[in-house]
Design a protein around this motif. Structure first.
Motif, short mmCIF file in Angstrom:
data_model
loop_
_atom_site.label_atom_id
_atom_site.label_comp_id
_atom_site.label_asym_id
_atom_site.label_seq_id
_atom_site.Cartn_x
_atom_site.Cartn_y
_atom_site.Cartn_z
N ALA A 35 -91.19 -38.27 -36.89
CA ALA A 35 -92.57 -37.79 -36.75
C ALA A 35 -93.49 -39.00 -36.84
CB ALA A 35 -92.92 -36.77 -37.83
N PHE A 36 -94.56 -38.96 -36.09
CA PHE A 36 -95.42 -40.14 -36.06
C PHE A 36 -96.89 -39.79 -36.16
CE2 PHE A 36 -94.79 -38.89 -31.63
CZ PHE A 36 -96.06 -38.98 -31.09
N GLY A 37 -97.67 -40.79 -36.42
CA GLY A 37 -99.11 -40.69 -36.39
C GLY A 37 -99.65 -41.76 -35.49
N GLY A 38 -100.95 -41.77 -35.33
CA GLY A 38 -101.58 -42.81 -34.53
C GLY A 38 -103.06 -42.85 -34.86
N LEU A 39 -103.55 -44.03 -35.17
CA LEU A 39 -104.98 -44.14 -35.43
C LEU A 39 -105.49 -45.47 -34.92
CD1 LEU A 39 -105.61 -44.98 -39.17
CD2 LEU A 39 -103.32 -44.52 -38.38
N ARG A 40 -106.75 -45.46 -34.56
CA ARG A 40 -107.38 -46.66 -34.02
C ARG A 40 -108.11 -47.43 -35.10
NH1 ARG A 40 -108.49 -47.83 -28.68
NH2 ARG A 40 -107.77 -46.35 -27.11
N GLY A 41 -108.17 -48.73 -34.88
CA GLY A 41 -108.99 -49.59 -35.71
C GLY A 41 -109.82 -50.50 -34.83
N ILE A 42 -111.03 -50.79 -35.26
CA ILE A 42 -111.89 -51.71 -34.50
C ILE A 42 -112.52 -52.71 -35.46
CG2 ILE A 42 -112.41 -49.99 -32.73
CD1 ILE A 42 -115.22 -49.73 -34.03
N ILE A 43 -112.93 -53.83 -34.90
CA ILE A 43 -113.73 -54.77 -35.66
C ILE A 43 -115.16 -54.24 -35.71
CG2 ILE A 43 -114.53 -57.16 -35.82
CD1 ILE A 43 -111.49 -56.77 -36.16
N PRO A 100 -97.77 -45.31 -37.44
CA PRO A 100 -96.86 -45.03 -38.57
C PRO A 100 -95.80 -44.03 -38.12
CG PRO A 100 -98.91 -43.83 -38.86
CD PRO A 100 -99.02 -44.53 -37.54
N PHE A 101 -94.60 -44.18 -38.62
CA PHE A 101 -93.47 -43.38 -38.12
C PHE A 101 -92.51 -43.05 -39.27
CE2 PHE A 101 -89.42 -42.77 -35.83
CZ PHE A 101 -89.83 -41.92 -34.81
N VAL A 102 -92.14 -41.80 -39.41
CA VAL A 102 -91.11 -41.40 -40.36
C VAL A 102 -89.90 -40.91 -39.56
CG1 VAL A 102 -92.78 -40.82 -42.14
CG2 VAL A 102 -92.00 -39.04 -40.60
N TYR A 103 -88.70 -41.16 -40.07
CA TYR A 103 -87.53 -40.82 -39.28
C TYR A 103 -86.27 -40.74 -40.14
CZ TYR A 103 -86.26 -45.81 -39.43
OH TYR A 103 -85.92 -47.07 -39.84
N THR A 104 -85.27 -40.07 -39.62
CA THR A 104 -83.95 -40.04 -40.28
C THR A 104 -83.26 -41.35 -39.92
OG1 THR A 104 -83.10 -38.80 -38.38
CG2 THR A 104 -83.73 -37.53 -40.33
N VAL A 122 -94.44 -48.91 -40.22
CA VAL A 122 -95.76 -49.01 -39.59
C VAL A 122 -95.79 -50.26 -38.73
CG1 VAL A 122 -98.26 -49.18 -39.94
CG2 VAL A 122 -96.86 -47.95 -41.62
N TYR A 123 -96.21 -50.10 -37.48
CA TYR A 123 -96.47 -51.27 -36.65
C TYR A 123 -97.77 -51.02 -35.88
CZ TYR A 123 -94.82 -48.89 -32.38
OH TYR A 123 -94.66 -48.02 -31.31
N GLY A 124 -98.23 -52.01 -35.17
CA GLY A 124 -99.48 -51.86 -34.43
C GLY A 124 -99.52 -52.74 -33.20
N LEU A 125 -100.47 -52.48 -32.35
CA LEU A 125 -100.65 -53.28 -31.15
C LEU A 125 -102.11 -53.28 -30.74
CD1 LEU A 125 -99.50 -51.29 -28.02
CD2 LEU A 125 -99.44 -50.29 -30.28
N GLU A 126 -102.52 -54.32 -30.04
CA GLU A 126 -103.86 -54.36 -29.49
C GLU A 126 -103.99 -53.26 -28.44
OE1 GLU A 126 -104.67 -58.26 -27.99
OE2 GLU A 126 -104.11 -59.25 -29.86
#
Length: 303
Positions: A35-43, A100-104, A122-126
């Protein structure tokens, strides 16, 4: 090419992105038990020494709820603390997306959720615009949205996204930008990874939760803003034919933000989109921390 952020959270520590690896025998890889999530971040446009995250608490709570479907107890506060530390360690200077990601994580063979290890990373990308802000074209997919009685649609379960993938590729390969899915009752449900809204006679309409839609955080934000702005809103079932004669249609999601729809199948929608634009301008102002009435929706991290 994706520009991944250099530091990730993986197996209870922060390490370089290229060092985060899983086995080909990982359980979730075979059975979609993640299961995953996704959120944005900005400067912060007003203060480049700050990073702004939109509705962080809501995103963390939704992922914690999703983890429960996997029989994984992952408190929202723990997710939040890790995400905040993740942002600090990456020294980010561009708009970005956090996954963010949770998994078996076990290497077992049998499909199950009991007696099996689970992990969280948790990982991220531009990330700039996921869809064109000028608008997109959509087709009605031949693939139908799953039902909650067969899959927990209140969670962002990774295995469910095979349907989204099929629908998106079908749309693109047939000359459209995006797909709109119907549910098992033949009602419009959502896009491949976004909620859908339409406007008719000044009223904002979106499929309700009884239509097998995801509990979108951007969706919830739009409904709140619309009510605060005095725009009449209703959550109900939506017929396919309604979309073709709507005054406005737009998609919403963390990646898509608010994206207007220009055409559905061979039906051209009106160019004027006053309610869409009003909501989009309001949402942008909030995410950039320029609206004092919604500052509790923005989490500030010193950069």
């Amino acid at each position: 090419m994706n520009n991944f952020l250099p530091i990730v959270y993986f197996r209870n520590q922060f390490i370089p992105f290229e060092d985060a690896k899983i086995s080909i025998a990982t359980h979730a890889l075979h059975y979609g038990t993640g299961a995953f999530g996704g959120l944005r971040g900005i400067i912060d446009p007003q203060n480049p020494q700050q990073v702004l995250l939109f509705r962080l608490d809501n995103h963390c709570q939704r992922l914690s709820n999703s983890a429960k479907f996997l029989h994984y107890d992952l408190p929202a506060d723990k997710i939040k603390n890790i995400i905040v530390e993740f942002v600090k360690k990456n020294n980010i200077d561009k708009s970005f997306y956090i996954r963010p990601f949770v998994y078996t994580s076990d290497l077992g063979l049998a499909p199950r959720l009991h007696n099996i290890e689970k992990e969280f990373f948790v990982y991220g990308l531009e990330l700039g615009d996921y869809l064109s802000p000028d608008g997109v074209t959509c087709r009605i997919s031949s693939w139908y949205r799953q039902e909650d009685r067969s899959l927990p649609l209140r969670g962002k379960i990774s295995g469910a996204y095979i349907t989204s993938s099929l629908a998106k590729t079908e749309a693109v390969e047939s000359g459209f930008d995006e797909a709109l899915l119907m549910n098992s009752q033949g009602k419009i449900c959502e896009a491949s990874g976004m909620n859908v809204f339409l406007v008719r006679n000044g009223q904002l309409i979106t499929p309700g939760f009884d239509q097998d839609v995801l509990e979108g955080i951007t969706r919830d934000s739009i409904l709140t803003l619309a009510k605060d702005l005095g725009i009449p809103t209703i959550e109900r079932s939506v017929d396919k034919s309604e979309l073709f004669i709507a005054d406005e249609v737009f998609l919403s999601g963390t990646a898509a933000k608010i994206t207007p729809v220009k055409r559905i199948e061979n039906y051209q929608l009106p160019e004027s989109k006053p309610i869409t634009e009003k909501l989009r301008d309001k949402l942008i102002a909030i995410t950039e921390n320029r609206d004092p009435n919604y500052q509790d929706w923005v989490y500030i991290i010193p950069n």
